[in-house]
Design an enzyme around this catalytic site. Structure first.
Site, PDB file in Angstrom:
ATOM      1  N   ASP A 161      19.728-171.646  23.798  1.00 38.80           N
ATOM      2  CA  ASP A 161      19.266-172.222  22.528  1.00 38.80           C
ATOM      3  C   ASP A 161      20.203-173.318  22.024  1.00 38.80           C
ATOM      4  OD1 ASP A 161      21.350-170.438  22.018  1.00 38.80           O
ATOM      5  OD2 ASP A 161      20.155-169.081  20.814  1.00 38.80           O
ATOM      6  N   ASN A 219      20.357-158.419  13.769  1.00 42.59           N
ATOM      7  CA  ASN A 219      18.994-157.954  13.478  1.00 42.59           C
ATOM      8  C   ASN A 219      18.184-157.731  14.760  1.00 42.59           C
ATOM      9  OD1 ASN A 219      18.634-160.557  14.290  1.00 42.59           O
ATOM     10  ND2 ASN A 219      17.802-161.325  12.362  1.00 42.59           N
ATOM     11  N   HIS A 277      18.084-159.789  17.340  1.00 42.88           N
ATOM     12  CA  HIS A 277      17.554-160.996  17.976  1.00 42.88           C
ATOM     13  C   HIS A 277      18.276-161.312  19.289  1.00 42.88           C
ATOM     14  CE1 HIS A 277      20.440-163.763  15.534  1.00 42.88           C
ATOM     15  NE2 HIS A 277      20.747-163.975  16.791  1.00 42.88           N
ATOM     16  N   GLU A 302      13.999-164.477  16.395  1.00 41.07           N
ATOM     17  CA  GLU A 302      14.225-163.652  15.209  1.00 41.07           C
ATOM     18  C   GLU A 302      13.138-162.580  15.094  1.00 41.07           C
ATOM     19  OE1 GLU A 302      16.927-163.900  13.702  1.00 41.07           O
ATOM     20  OE2 GLU A 302      17.346-165.837  12.791  1.00 41.07           O
TER      21      GLU A 302
HETATM   22  C1  GLP Z   1      23.475-166.481  17.753  1.00 34.79           C
HETATM   23  C2  GLP Z   1      23.018-166.880  19.152  1.00 34.79           C
HETATM   24  C3  GLP Z   1      22.729-165.665  20.019  1.00 34.79           C
HETATM   25  C4  GLP Z   1      23.888-164.695  19.934  1.00 34.79           C
HETATM   26  C5  GLP Z   1      24.050-164.240  18.507  1.00 34.79           C
HETATM   27  C6  GLP Z   1      25.153-163.215  18.321  1.00 34.79           C
HETATM   28  O1  GLP Z   1      22.413-166.199  16.932  1.00 34.79           O
HETATM   29  N1  GLP Z   1      21.852-167.698  19.095  1.00 34.79           N
HETATM   30  O2  GLP Z   1      22.508-166.088  21.363  1.00 34.79           O
HETATM   31  O3  GLP Z   1      23.646-163.587  20.775  1.00 34.79           O
HETATM   32  O4  GLP Z   1      24.358-165.382  17.724  1.00 34.79           O
HETATM   33  O5  GLP Z   1      26.378-163.857  18.221  1.00 34.79           O
HETATM   34  P1  GLP Z   1      27.790-163.161  18.270  1.00 34.79           P
HETATM   35  O6  GLP Z   1      28.030-162.875  19.716  1.00 34.79           O
HETATM   36  O7  GLP Z   1      28.730-164.167  17.721  1.00 34.79           O
HETATM   37  O8  GLP Z   1      27.671-161.920  17.456  1.00 34.79           O
END
Ligand code: GLP
Length: 241
Positions: A67, A136, A138, A143
């Site tokens: 993304d 959440n 995702h 989402e």
């Molecule tokens: C963002 C990214 C996800 C990632 C998530 C969790 O939303 N788009 O790909 O898994 O954050 O991030 P973190 O690993 O910093 O908790």
């Protein structure tokens, strides 16, 4: 789903890097799906160390990131492309022409999403997709919603995700409200999936993803249906299982 529960973030990172490295050794021209966020940083560090030791080689690897924010140029230090350069690409011998990224600055967003899907198909699909997990439930930027998205699309980020990502920006106002992301269908089409999760604040999401019903309200719950998923969680992330 193959489950590994480990004690610490470091163990999670080492194990994840070992699994990615084995794929790279077995198939040196693997196509890897890569993730951003703080969770994979240790995994990337370990992959850099393995590259420096000569255990793995990125020269024939193709990558696709999950993304990218809409409206952030790649030079912006909060863009996901910048993150990947900083945390992995600048430190390994991956060819620039083999790095695939969604362009969050594209004028025609629909065409950009189609281009990405086509490019994944052209190279024969993703061999191993690395995923983190949002608070959440995702994955990438899919989402909670009332349906699973099939293909790469533009998403409006939820308030919870914006708040979670504010820590990387000077203020909440600076966090982009939209992103381009692989769809759930794109992710599920990967031949193998590796999901890594760390920290107590993800424990509730982990429980719902692993033991709850499959629902687009918990996007990662669909991974229960994928034939080849490895889950690695540290003790606090797995504390409610
Ligand atoms: C963002 C990214 C996800 C990632 C998530 C969790 O939303 N788009 O790909 O898994 O954050 O991030 P973190 O690993 O910093 O908790």
């Amino acid at each position: 789903m193959q489950m590994y529960q480990v004690e610490t973030y470091e163990e999670m990172s080492t194990k994840a890097a070992d699994i990615i490295a084995s794929h790279m050794i077995l198939k040196p021209d693997s196509t890897l799906g890569l993730a951003t966020g703080s969770t994979p940083v240790g995994t990337y560090q370990s992959l850099i160390e393995k590259t420096n030791k000569g255990t793995i080689d990125f020269s024939q690897i193709t990558s696709f990131n999950l993304d990218e924010y809409v409206g952030l140029p790649t030079q912006n230090d909060q863009s996901y492309r910048y993150f990947m350069d900083d945390n992995l690409f600048n430190h390994v011998n991956i060819a620039e022409s083999n790095i695939n990224f969604l362009n969050g600055m594209a004028e025609d967003i629909e065409a950009e999403c189609k281009r990405y899907e086509n490019r994944i198909r052209e190279v024969g699909g993703i061999d191993l997709q690395l995923l983190g997990l949002g608070h959440n439930g995702h994955i990438a930027f899919n989402e909670p919603s009332d349906r699973f998205e099939a293909e790469t699309f533009m998403v409006e980020l939820t308030q919870r995700t914006i708040e979670a990502n504010t820590r990387f920006f000077a203020s909440e106002e600076e966090v982009p409200r939209k992103a381009l992301t692989m769809g759930i269908g794109t992710i599920m089409a990967a031949r193998n999936i590796l999901i890594i999760v760390s920290g107590a604040e993800k424990a509730e999401a982990v429980r719902e993803v692993i033991q709850g019903p499959i629902t687009p309200q918990v996007p990662a719950s669909i991974l229960q249906l994928h034939p080849s998923v490895i889950f690695i969680g540290d003790a606090s992330a797995c504390s409610l299982l």
